[in-house]
Design an enzyme around this catalytic site. Structure first.
Site, PDB file in Angstrom:
ATOM      1  N   GLU A 194       0.845  -1.198   0.000  1.00  0.00           N
ATOM      2  CA  GLU A 194       0.000   0.000   0.000  1.00  0.00           C
ATOM      3  C   GLU A 194       0.882   1.251   0.000  1.00  0.00           C
ATOM      4  OE1 GLU A 194      -3.419   2.076   2.863  1.00  0.00           O
ATOM      5  OE2 GLU A 194      -2.072   0.547   3.673  1.00  0.00           O
ATOM      6  N   HIS A 195       1.849   1.282   0.904  1.00  0.00           N
ATOM      7  CA  HIS A 195       2.802   2.396   1.002  1.00  0.00           C
ATOM      8  C   HIS A 195       4.218   1.861   0.800  1.00  0.00           C
ATOM      9  CE1 HIS A 195      -0.553   3.444   3.860  1.00  0.00           C
ATOM     10  NE2 HIS A 195      -0.564   4.521   3.093  1.00  0.00           N
TER      11      HIS A 195
END
Length: 431
Positions: free
Chosen positions: A326-327
């Site tokens: 996601e990050h």
């Protein structure tokens, strides 16, 4: 967090190392969500009142926040926070406006023109959770692109507090972004209300926003049933950091903990070619954990997270693309020089002075991102998430004469005689 040497693992062990915390929805949860959805579908507002009283402990005569309540929200929010929210909203708008999709028109053959039109989704539903803390930042992240897209109606649902009211900061965010209607509804019942519609809550064409396992399961069930479209697959928060030997271990530890504190099912990964850095990060984690109010939650997340030693940074990027975080934080000396190696990630943070927390709040990018490996095929929320793309084509008599034979050949090869006939009849009228 123990250090794992990637090169010492066989294929099966490598796959196990990248396995996310078990996200299987218990049968009990799935059945409970299905029952809530059916209750709302059949009972509408009456069901919503019963469920809200039972699960939230609040008896609500009405769900919709009045215009007066929205206007009064600003007085309940500290001026410093108001200013920060306004600043964040402006940055979010600047970034999202720059990436807006325009329609286009092209002549694909003489007499044949094809176009793409961009139209807003008429009515969208936004869900803003308020579990351990009301996420007014999510209202900004969803409300700004919805307004830029031109959606005619933007509905926002957020859980009521014990006094039956919505959080003032969430209401202020709704007002700042042009949300048209706000309802004090939470959980799976809010998702069901926006999907099916009730006497109070309008039916929405698409539902956006994160939430707990009940909210996530409700979105999945309603999308799979074809009742409503949703933004993307949802799941626990995650971050992967690729760091070189010169990275700051305190910075990295802080970034890992900022994700770990989201919940015990969050996952954080550090990949580096430096043993010394990883050891220093372990020390920094222990020190910083002592100062966190959510330390126990973070410890549970760290227990299923990883520090992975790699032989080269190239290997780190191969692993990251396989994991599709996601990050993704690139704590490297020349991070932009490595950016071309990124093939799958929700959002990327370059260098020592770009913590993931900036993206959560005020850098301008969107923090509603794909998780659980979905970044291999899904993107974060943008203005286009709130729009439909409509294709248009127009052929003149000379145009169908130009491309008709191509269509006839293809239609007959597929055995679709009616398709071929629709073209042939028109070609027969062309002099």
């Amino acid at each position: 967090m123990k250090i794992i040497d990637w090169n010492q693992l066989d294929t099966a062990a490598q796959a196990q190392t990248l396995t996310r915390p078990a996200q299987t929805i218990a049968t009990q949860t799935r059945e409970a969500v299905a029952a809530l959805i059916e209750q709302v579908r059949r009972g509408g507002d009456t069901a919503l009142r019963d469920i809200t009283a039972r699960l939230d402990g609040v008896d609500l005569a009405t769900f919709e926040v009045t215009a007066a309540e929205l206007a009064a929200a600003a007085t309940a929010v500290a001026p410093e926070l108001q200013h920060a929210m306004q600043t964040a909203a402006a940055r979010i708008e600047a970034f999202h406006r720059a990436g807006m999709t325009n329609g286009y028109r092209v002549e694909t053959a003489p007499g044949v023109v094809c176009e793409r039109l961009v139209r807003p989704i008429a009515r969208v539903g936004l869900y803003v959770p308020a579990g351990s803390a009301p996420l007014f930042s999510t209202a900004l992240m969803l409300g700004v692109p919805a307004r830029l897209a031109g959606c005619r109606e933007v509905v926002l649902c957020t859980p009521p507090s014990k006094d039956g009211r919505a959080n003032p900061a969430v209401l202020l965010a709704a007002r700042l972004t042009g949300v048209t209607r706000v309802f004090t509804l939470g959980g799976a019942q809010a998702i069901a209300a926006m999907a099916y519609g009730t006497a109070s809550v309008p039916t929405c064409d698409k539902v956006f926003g994160p939430g707990n396992s009940f909210v996530t399961e409700a979105k999945q069930q309603l999308a799979q049933a074809g009742v409503v479209a949703i933004d993307m697959p949802a799941g626990p928060s995650e971050v992967l950091v690729i760091a070189d030997a010169a990275a700051n271990p305190a910075f990295i530890a802080a970034d890992l903990l900022s994700q770990a504190e989201h919940g015990p099912d969050s996952q954080v990964l550090l990949l580096s070619d430096s043993d010394a850095l990883m050891t220093a990060v372990q020390t920094a984690l222990a020190l910083q954990l002592q100062q966190l109010s959510r330390a126990e939650i973070a410890r549970q997340a760290l227990a299923q997270s990883r520090l992975i030693k790699v032989a080269t940074l190239e290997t780190a990027f191969d692993i990251s693309n396989r994991y599709a975080p996601e990050h993704l934080i690139l704590a490297l000396r020349q991070p932009r020089a490595w950016l071309h190696r990124v093939a799958a990630a929700g959002s990327v943070f370059l260098g020592d002075y770009t913590p993931e927390a900036l993206g959560d709040y005020c850098s301008g990018t969107n923090h509603v991102l794909p998780t659980g490996g979905a970044a291999r095929a899904y993107s974060g929320v943008s203005v286009s998430s709130f729009q439909n793309m409509i294709s248009v084509q127009a052929a003149s008599r000379s145009g169908i004469a130009e491309i008709g034979d191509c269509a006839l050949t293809l239609a007959r090869a597929e055995g679709l005689d009616a398709h071929a006939n629709a073209v042939a009849l028109r070609m027969g009228t062309v002099p």
